[in-house]
Design an enzyme around this catalytic site. Structure first.
Site, short mmCIF file in Angstrom:
data_model
loop_
_atom_site.label_atom_id
_atom_site.label_comp_id
_atom_site.label_asym_id
_atom_site.label_seq_id
_atom_site.Cartn_x
_atom_site.Cartn_y
_atom_site.Cartn_z
N CYS A 86 0.84 -1.20 0.00
CA CYS A 86 0.00 0.00 0.00
C CYS A 86 0.88 1.26 0.00
CB CYS A 86 -0.97 -0.05 1.18
SG CYS A 86 -2.38 1.08 1.01
N HIS A 196 -3.43 -5.82 0.89
CA HIS A 196 -2.81 -6.10 2.19
C HIS A 196 -2.83 -7.60 2.51
CE1 HIS A 196 -2.38 -1.97 3.82
NE2 HIS A 196 -3.38 -1.70 2.99
N GLU A 198 -1.07 -9.14 4.64
CA GLU A 198 -0.86 -9.36 6.08
C GLU A 198 -2.16 -9.43 6.86
OE1 GLU A 198 -0.94 -4.82 5.80
OE2 GLU A 198 -0.41 -6.54 4.52
#
Length: 223
Positions: A86, A196, A198
């Site tokens: 990002c 994302h 994660e």
């Protein structure tokens, strides 16, 4: 796998990234502050998401000029893997580590939702845990994720297999050219992506589709 997570004013996804790396690798990452000029020996450096310096000037423009970035550039030149997610992707582009540019979303709105990604190149240190053409789920949360590159640059990265992820058909949230969601450098050790991974690494969080990216990097170190 030894890893480091870069911290800058305005980044707000560092804790998520630290938690993901710790859970998957079994080792807590070291944290690197913006003013540091040296980075310890690690296998992976991550610049997480957020809004560094409030996104003033351009997203990532100020962060890309902080002292820590020269240390990251030096490590990347030596082959250390670097991941920007990002705002981290935006910073890597501004620092010249990745080609192209990231512009305001075509909708001119902040987009926060889950999308689908297609793995375009599964033969890299970041994607080998996935199958070629596999479609995975991944959340996005950004206002300036519209990837753009001129015709020559676009032809080059497409021809070299530097596009690792595309938004699956009908899910492009920002207007990115060729539905590009993630790009790596020519050397193959620096990756930037807007989604994302994660935030989707275990069933308790709704799925583990993002785990493959980190597992891929871990497998390379363990090999």
């Amino acid at each position: 796998m030894k890893s480091a997570v870069v911290q800058l004013p305005g980044l707000n996804r560092d804790r998520d990234m630290i938690a993901a790396l710790t859970k998957i690798s079994g080792h807590q990452p070291v944290t690197i502050w913006q003013t540091e000029t040296e980075i310890p020996d690690v296998d992976l450096i991550v610049i997480p998401g957020g809004f560094s310096y409030g996104d003033y000037l351009r997203c990532g423009a100020i962060a890309a000029r902080m002292p820590v970035m020269q240390a990251i550039i030096d490590k990347a030149a030596k082959g250390v893997k670097v991941l920007g997610v990002c705002n981290g992707f935006q910073i890597l582009v501004e620092a010249g580590l990745l080609p192209g540019a990231l512009m305001r979303n075509a909708s001119l709105k902040f987009v926060c939702r889950e999308i689908k990604l297609k793995v375009v190149n599964a033969e890299t240190d970041f994607t080998r845990a996935y199958a070629q053409g596999q479609v995975i789920r991944c959340p996005v949360a950004h206002h300036d994720g519209n990837y753009f590159a001129d015709e020559a640059t676009l032809a080059k990265i497409e021809g070299n297999g530097q596009v690792l992820f595309r938004y699956a058909e009908g899910t492009n949230p920002n207007g990115s050219i060729n539905d590009i969601a993630g790009v790596m450098n020519e050397k193959g050790n620096v990756l930037g992506m807007m989604p994302h991974p994660e935030n989707l690494i275990e069933a308790a969080h709704g799925g583990s589709d993002g785990r493959g990216l980190f597992a891929s990097a871990l497998d390379v170190v363990a090999a």
